[in-house]
Design a protein around this motif. Structure first.
Motif, PDB file in Angstrom:
ATOM      1  N   THR A  41      -6.206   1.788   3.622  1.00  0.00           N
ATOM      2  CA  THR A  41      -6.955   0.689   3.004  1.00  0.00           C
ATOM      3  C   THR A  41      -6.560   0.531   1.540  1.00  0.00           C
ATOM      4  N   LYS A  42      -6.534   1.649   0.815  1.00  0.00           N
ATOM      5  CA  LYS A  42      -6.167   1.632  -0.611  1.00  0.00           C
ATOM      6  C   LYS A  42      -4.723   1.171  -0.766  1.00  0.00           C
ATOM      7  N   LEU A  43      -3.859   1.619   0.145  1.00  0.00           N
ATOM      8  CA  LEU A  43      -2.456   1.229   0.116  1.00  0.00           C
ATOM      9  C   LEU A  43      -2.306  -0.277   0.295  1.00  0.00           C
ATOM     10  N   ASP A  44      -3.050  -0.843   1.226  1.00  0.00           N
ATOM     11  CA  ASP A  44      -3.009  -2.293   1.447  1.00  0.00           C
ATOM     12  C   ASP A  44      -3.459  -3.053   0.199  1.00  0.00           C
ATOM     13  N   ILE A  47      -0.619  -2.790  -2.402  1.00  0.00           N
ATOM     14  CA  ILE A  47       0.550  -3.622  -2.096  1.00  0.00           C
ATOM     15  C   ILE A  47       0.336  -5.038  -2.625  1.00  0.00           C
ATOM     16  N   GLU A  48      -0.851  -5.571  -2.386  1.00  0.00           N
ATOM     17  CA  GLU A  48      -1.162  -6.915  -2.856  1.00  0.00           C
ATOM     18  C   GLU A  48      -1.229  -6.959  -4.390  1.00  0.00           C
ATOM     19  N   PHE A  49      -1.909  -5.985  -4.991  1.00  0.00           N
ATOM     20  CA  PHE A  49      -2.085  -5.940  -6.438  1.00  0.00           C
ATOM     21  C   PHE A  49      -0.755  -5.768  -7.173  1.00  0.00           C
ATOM     22  N   LEU A  50       0.148  -4.966  -6.607  1.00  0.00           N
ATOM     23  CA  LEU A  50       1.385  -4.614  -7.300  1.00  0.00           C
ATOM     24  C   LEU A  50       2.507  -5.637  -7.138  1.00  0.00           C
ATOM     25  N   GLU A  75       6.421   2.692   0.790  1.00  0.00           N
ATOM     26  CA  GLU A  75       5.590   1.502   0.614  1.00  0.00           C
ATOM     27  C   GLU A  75       6.028   0.623  -0.554  1.00  0.00           C
ATOM     28  N   PHE A  76       6.591   1.246  -1.580  1.00  0.00           N
ATOM     29  CA  PHE A  76       7.010   0.513  -2.784  1.00  0.00           C
ATOM     30  C   PHE A  76       8.458   0.863  -3.134  1.00  0.00           C
ATOM     31  N   PRO A  77       9.407   0.387  -2.319  1.00  0.00           N
ATOM     32  CA  PRO A  77      10.804   0.760  -2.551  1.00  0.00           C
ATOM     33  C   PRO A  77      11.340   0.282  -3.911  1.00  0.00           C
ATOM     34  N   GLN A  78      10.697  -0.735  -4.492  1.00  0.00           N
ATOM     35  CA  GLN A  78      11.141  -1.271  -5.767  1.00  0.00           C
ATOM     36  C   GLN A  78      10.636  -0.447  -6.962  1.00  0.00           C
ATOM     37  N   ALA A  79       9.725   0.487  -6.726  1.00  0.00           N
ATOM     38  CA  ALA A  79       9.127   1.279  -7.810  1.00  0.00           C
ATOM     39  C   ALA A  79      10.165   2.185  -8.461  1.00  0.00           C
ATOM     40  N   GLU A  80       9.970   2.416  -9.749  1.00  0.00           N
ATOM     41  CA  GLU A  80      10.821   3.351 -10.480  1.00  0.00           C
ATOM     42  C   GLU A  80      10.115   4.700 -10.490  1.00  0.00           C
ATOM     43  N   HIS A  81      10.827   5.732 -10.089  1.00  0.00           N
ATOM     44  CA  HIS A  81      10.242   7.070 -10.021  1.00  0.00           C
ATOM     45  C   HIS A  81      10.562   7.846 -11.288  1.00  0.00           C
ATOM     46  N   LEU A  82       9.518   8.363 -11.913  1.00  0.00           N
ATOM     47  CA  LEU A  82       9.650   9.162 -13.121  1.00  0.00           C
ATOM     48  C   LEU A  82       9.399  10.617 -12.746  1.00  0.00           C
ATOM     49  N   TYR A  83      10.185  11.492 -13.325  1.00  0.00           N
ATOM     50  CA  TYR A  83      10.104  12.908 -12.961  1.00  0.00           C
ATOM     51  C   TYR A  83       9.854  13.774 -14.187  1.00  0.00           C
TER      52      TYR A  83
END
Length: 118
Positions: A41-44, A47-50, A75-83
């Motif tokens: 539910t939170k993921l859905d 997805i809309e918000f982002l 779910e968010f392949p376009q996201a930039e991952h910070l490490y």
């Protein structure tokens, strides 16, 4: 998920991560806390918000953080991952200078005093 006018969104695991990052960041960034897990539910909702936002993912360098990172990557392949450096393991316990360097590396404006700390 308060301000739909903010262009950058940072997803973190815990509330302590959120509070620490919030102190460092200088520009308006929506910081979303997953509390370590994320429901369908939170993921859905996310997805809309982002949609049409710059999404950054900053999670702990441990098993649960990597598990969450994999889920968010799907779910968010376009996201930039910070490490963070693995030696710190958790965002909340990483030195502020290290976090500031990681954030500035992703073009997120930070308060310069955190870069000068050592």
């Amino acid at each position: 998920m308060n301000d739909s006018y903010v262009d950058k969104v940072l997803i973190v695991e815990g509330k302590s991560d959120k509070n620490k990052v919030k102190r460092i960041v200088k520009e308006p960034v929506e910081i979303i806390c997953t509390n370590g897990t994320i429901s369908i539910t939170k993921l859905d909702e996310l997805i809309e918000f982002l949609e049409n936002k710059d999404v950054y993912i900053l999670v702990d360098a441990d098993f649960s953080g990597e598990k969450l990172r994999k889920q968010l990557k799907r779910e968010f392949p376009q996201a930039e991952h910070l490490y963070i450096d693995r030696m710190y393991r958790e965002v909340a316990t990483a030195p502020v200078q290290h976090l500031a360097t990681v954030l500035i590396g992703a073009n997120i404006d930070v308060h310069t005093e955190f870069l000068e700390m050592g």
